[in-house]
Design an enzyme around this catalytic site. Sequence first.
Site, PDB file in Angstrom:
ATOM      1  N   HIS A  68       0.647  -0.997   0.105  1.00  0.00           N
ATOM      2  CA  HIS A  68       0.015  -0.133   0.016  1.00  0.00           C
ATOM      3  C   HIS A  68       0.873   1.113  -0.014  1.00  0.00           C
ATOM      4  O   HIS A  68       1.428   1.695   0.923  1.00  0.00           O
ATOM      5  CB  HIS A  68      -0.961   0.072   1.207  1.00  0.00           C
ATOM      6  CG  HIS A  68      -2.115   1.046   1.241  1.00  0.00           C
ATOM      7  ND1 HIS A  68      -3.270   0.870   1.481  1.00  0.00           N
ATOM      8  CD2 HIS A  68      -2.009   2.407   0.665  1.00  0.00           C
ATOM      9  CE1 HIS A  68      -3.944   1.688   1.516  1.00  0.00           C
ATOM     10  NE2 HIS A  68      -3.127   2.887   0.964  1.00  0.00           N
ATOM     11  N   HIS A  70       1.635   5.032  -2.323  1.00  0.00           N
ATOM     12  CA  HIS A  70       1.259   6.034  -3.303  1.00  0.00           C
ATOM     13  C   HIS A  70       2.560   6.737  -3.674  1.00  0.00           C
ATOM     14  O   HIS A  70       3.413   7.628  -3.135  1.00  0.00           O
ATOM     15  CB  HIS A  70       0.469   7.285  -2.521  1.00  0.00           C
ATOM     16  CG  HIS A  70      -0.722   6.559  -1.948  1.00  0.00           C
ATOM     17  ND1 HIS A  70      -1.923   6.612  -2.725  1.00  0.00           N
ATOM     18  CD2 HIS A  70      -0.954   6.548  -0.622  1.00  0.00           C
ATOM     19  CE1 HIS A  70      -3.044   6.187  -1.700  1.00  0.00           C
ATOM     20  NE2 HIS A  70      -2.389   6.024  -0.656  1.00  0.00           N
ATOM     21  N   LEU A  71       2.880   6.317  -4.928  1.00  0.00           N
ATOM     22  CA  LEU A  71       4.145   6.654  -5.520  1.00  0.00           C
ATOM     23  C   LEU A  71       4.008   8.128  -6.839  1.00  0.00           C
ATOM     24  O   LEU A  71       4.880   8.745  -7.363  1.00  0.00           O
ATOM     25  CB  LEU A  71       4.700   5.731  -6.356  1.00  0.00           C
ATOM     26  CG  LEU A  71       5.212   4.697  -5.665  1.00  0.00           C
ATOM     27  CD1 LEU A  71       6.021   3.770  -6.493  1.00  0.00           C
ATOM     28  CD2 LEU A  71       6.004   5.071  -4.368  1.00  0.00           C
ATOM     29  N   ARG A  72       2.555   8.552  -6.813  1.00  0.00           N
ATOM     30  CA  ARG A  72       2.527   9.738  -7.394  1.00  0.00           C
ATOM     31  C   ARG A  72       2.601  10.043  -8.486  1.00  0.00           C
ATOM     32  O   ARG A  72       2.176  11.171  -9.433  1.00  0.00           O
ATOM     33  CB  ARG A  72       3.005  11.056  -6.525  1.00  0.00           C
ATOM     34  CG  ARG A  72       2.817  11.015  -5.077  1.00  0.00           C
ATOM     35  CD  ARG A  72       1.300  11.033  -4.644  1.00  0.00           C
ATOM     36  NE  ARG A  72       1.394  11.303  -3.106  1.00  0.00           N
ATOM     37  CZ  ARG A  72       0.129  11.216  -2.470  1.00  0.00           C
ATOM     38  NH1 ARG A  72      -0.755  10.523  -3.195  1.00  0.00           N
ATOM     39  NH2 ARG A  72       0.103  11.144  -1.215  1.00  0.00           N
ATOM     40  N   ASN A 102      -4.400   6.427  -7.401  1.00  0.00           N
ATOM     41  CA  ASN A 102      -4.845   7.752  -7.253  1.00  0.00           C
ATOM     42  C   ASN A 102      -3.808   8.769  -7.899  1.00  0.00           C
ATOM     43  O   ASN A 102      -3.273   9.745  -7.062  1.00  0.00           O
ATOM     44  CB  ASN A 102      -5.473   8.419  -5.800  1.00  0.00           C
ATOM     45  CG  ASN A 102      -4.345   8.025  -4.945  1.00  0.00           C
ATOM     46  OD1 ASN A 102      -3.397   7.396  -4.967  1.00  0.00           O
ATOM     47  ND2 ASN A 102      -4.731   8.836  -3.732  1.00  0.00           N
ATOM     48  N   ASP A 162      -8.755   3.249  -3.047  1.00  0.00           N
ATOM     49  CA  ASP A 162      -7.986   3.896  -1.972  1.00  0.00           C
ATOM     50  C   ASP A 162      -8.109   5.326  -2.016  1.00  0.00           C
ATOM     51  O   ASP A 162      -7.638   5.997  -3.290  1.00  0.00           O
ATOM     52  CB  ASP A 162      -6.640   3.602  -2.115  1.00  0.00           C
ATOM     53  CG  ASP A 162      -5.863   3.889  -0.578  1.00  0.00           C
ATOM     54  OD1 ASP A 162      -6.464   3.407   0.608  1.00  0.00           O
ATOM     55  OD2 ASP A 162      -5.154   4.644  -0.779  1.00  0.00           O
ATOM     56  N   ASP A 315       1.368   2.700   3.742  1.00  0.00           N
ATOM     57  CA  ASP A 315       0.662   3.740   3.270  1.00  0.00           C
ATOM     58  C   ASP A 315       1.482   5.178   2.884  1.00  0.00           C
ATOM     59  O   ASP A 315       1.060   6.191   3.280  1.00  0.00           O
ATOM     60  CB  ASP A 315      -0.561   4.201   4.244  1.00  0.00           C
ATOM     61  CG  ASP A 315      -1.719   4.807   3.375  1.00  0.00           C
ATOM     62  OD1 ASP A 315      -1.842   5.081   2.350  1.00  0.00           O
ATOM     63  OD2 ASP A 315      -2.670   5.448   4.254  1.00  0.00           O
ATOM     64  N   HIS A 319       3.867  14.051   0.463  1.00  0.00           N
ATOM     65  CA  HIS A 319       3.280  15.570   0.075  1.00  0.00           C
ATOM     66  C   HIS A 319       4.514  16.344   0.236  1.00  0.00           C
ATOM     67  O   HIS A 319       5.505  16.350   1.166  1.00  0.00           O
ATOM     68  CB  HIS A 319       2.295  15.821   1.130  1.00  0.00           C
ATOM     69  CG  HIS A 319       0.920  15.031   1.102  1.00  0.00           C
ATOM     70  ND1 HIS A 319       0.184  15.060  -0.156  1.00  0.00           N
ATOM     71  CD2 HIS A 319       0.338  14.242   1.815  1.00  0.00           C
ATOM     72  CE1 HIS A 319      -0.865  14.303   0.038  1.00  0.00           C
ATOM     73  NE2 HIS A 319      -0.630  13.585   1.143  1.00  0.00           N
TER      74      HIS A 319
END
Lengths: 431, 320
Positions: A68, A70-72, A102, A162, A315, A319
């Site tokens: 899980h 987020h590699l953007r 996402n 997600d 997770d 940012h």
Amino acid sequence: MNHIYTMAENNFLLKGGVRKPGAKPVDLLVKDGCIAACEPSGGLEAPVDFALHEAGGQLLFPSFIDAHVHLREPGFEYKEDITSGLTAALHGGFGAVMPMANTRPVNDSAAVTRLMLEKAKAAYPHGPRLYPVGALSLELAGKALSPMGELREAGAVAISNDGRPVRDSDIFRHAVEYAATWGLTVIDHCEDESLAPDWKMNESETSATLGIKGQPPAGEALQVARDILLAEYLHLPIHLAHISCRESLELIRWGKARGVPITAETCPQYLFLDDSMLINYDTAFKTSPPLRGKADVKALRAALADGVIDMLVTDHAPHAAHEKEVPFEEAASGMIGLETAVAVSYDLVRQGVIPHTRFEELWCSGPARIFKLPINTFQPGDRADFFLFDTEARWVVSPELLHSKSHNTPWLGRELSGRVSAHWLSGLKLL
Amino acid sequence: MNQFIWPHKDLLDVDDLSLEEISYLLDSAEQFQEVNSRPIKKVPTLRGKGIVLFFAEDSTRTKTSFDIAGKRLSADTFALGKSGSSMNKGESLKDTALTLEAMNPDILVIRHSANGAAHFLAERLTRCSVVNAGDGRHAHPTQALLDAYTLRRQWQGKMQGKTVLIVGDILHSRVARSNIKLLSALGVKVRLFAPRTLMPLHIAHWPAEEAHDLNEGLAGTDAVICLRLQLERQTSGLLPDLAEYAARFCITSKSLSLAAPGAVVLHPGPINRGLEISAELADSPHSRILDQVNAGVAVRMAVLLTLGSRNDALAAACGQ
């Protein structure tokens, strides 16, 4: 003509690794990037053209899976991209990561899935590997199903909404059914957004004092209950993402006792941090689901030991500084975790919460079993993906030491015990 | 004799203050109230100092009160609203703050809709003092100080053992949060009453008691603080309608008759006549609403002077 020996990088003998604290060291023979043998130390003889590495009694782990992250990329490369995300994974002990959908555009098509895989292959042809998670609905809008057959063919290994919980139970039900057509498991971000919309933290003493709108734990547990009932009714698997509260754990316990095919994960932050730490409006602690209370931390720790929780994930949610350095309610939710997770969570073993073998299971064979991913079990023929963990190393988390593009972690500036000191993937020493 | 140096750079909330510091501020407010009754109300104490009034949320009375307070101390005041700043152009609060600080004000007074906005600025502004004039639902320290000041005068300095009922929308109220802390620190017993939808959960750690009904809350209380009801609360599903609220939660002269003899009513304003407080009570001798406004200027003069002269005192101390 003289025969010239060429030393292949992925042929070597690693001496003196320890598979668990107190155990006798082992030697590991790696040939052509795969495990050739794993024997008690001293029992193996390396061919003359093999390199020799010394583990020096450090802990030897198979590379972990982070199911899980987020590699953007595509779309938010200023926060992270696939190259920097995989570099962070490599340094954190992860040989495989599952990036969520996402991105911008959303990963709801083969085109995006293939782009992600190409980027990963170009950056790290020998791993860390990328196993994309396809979107559950088109544009994650929660309305129309995504083309899951196409996504699977392109390389997606699971399906999830997600970050954008699916409120409509009918659509969610059909997504679980349709995903099962392709052998894909749905990962659900459990949050009933109709309860306490626009929450910014857990509803608690701290939220009452700070004046910040809180989400009660029922915001998560309501959807956990829905998912368990649907999984039982459909006889289909559902994986519950980042469980944060004890109410959810009680429901999962109930579901598992009934034989419902549900599995669940949590993250280090929910096992070490609680919402009282928000009292100074520090946005590094703002995340979704929110940090809960001390009793939840305790219950989650117990659930790791008794099997209600099946696996750990980070997770990892990068940012940029300008998205965190704003008033609390405006700040982006999420924290990075790839490079700190193993050191942070190894305290669970140190503190006696879980045994060493369970720790390895939670980060490796647990996710591998649920998402049907290959792992190194140190058996001949397994891909030589493993790392050394120096439990004695102490380091202060600082921007200079992180490889992620973003530095939004509540552990920034804190000293951690234990560090990934070397990492081989496909038998190549990449760290 | 050592010169007294105020230990706080900023005023973010009342729980930063010790009892001595609270008394010091209220005592100096007494002196300024005397100044405010003179024909010439201006004193030269903060001459040459700059005060920026940064009100990113609508406010008339608090802004005016700070403005008058600054001017009566001979400081130069500069008012800036959200529309007057670049925040409407997407500038972040951090950049607005750094820009303002680069203009070298001595004090920045901030009103902002974000909880923690004053903390956010105080952490980043190293050279100027930050005064919280209300952040979100979190804190409103000068309002709490002026309420305490008003009640202290009312009770001739005897706060210990008195009872205050705070009634109305406590969930969304920064006034309530700061008042509970300050009044309880001064020995006042605080009671709270609100419809359940306007009362936060998880407040067992607050130094206040929840009343089960309005009559129980009013019984024997020495003062009632009515909170303003934001009219949009009924559209957000927290209240059925305003008529029901007015019929059951409005404080009237009749409700005050359940309180202790001589009890008074306060309201942070602006009031909704006939909604949270009846018109006849607001206009009656029991009302201290205008005294609060009057005290507001004196209390804010005390706060501005204390912070404004702190740097000079620090410099003088270093020079010795």
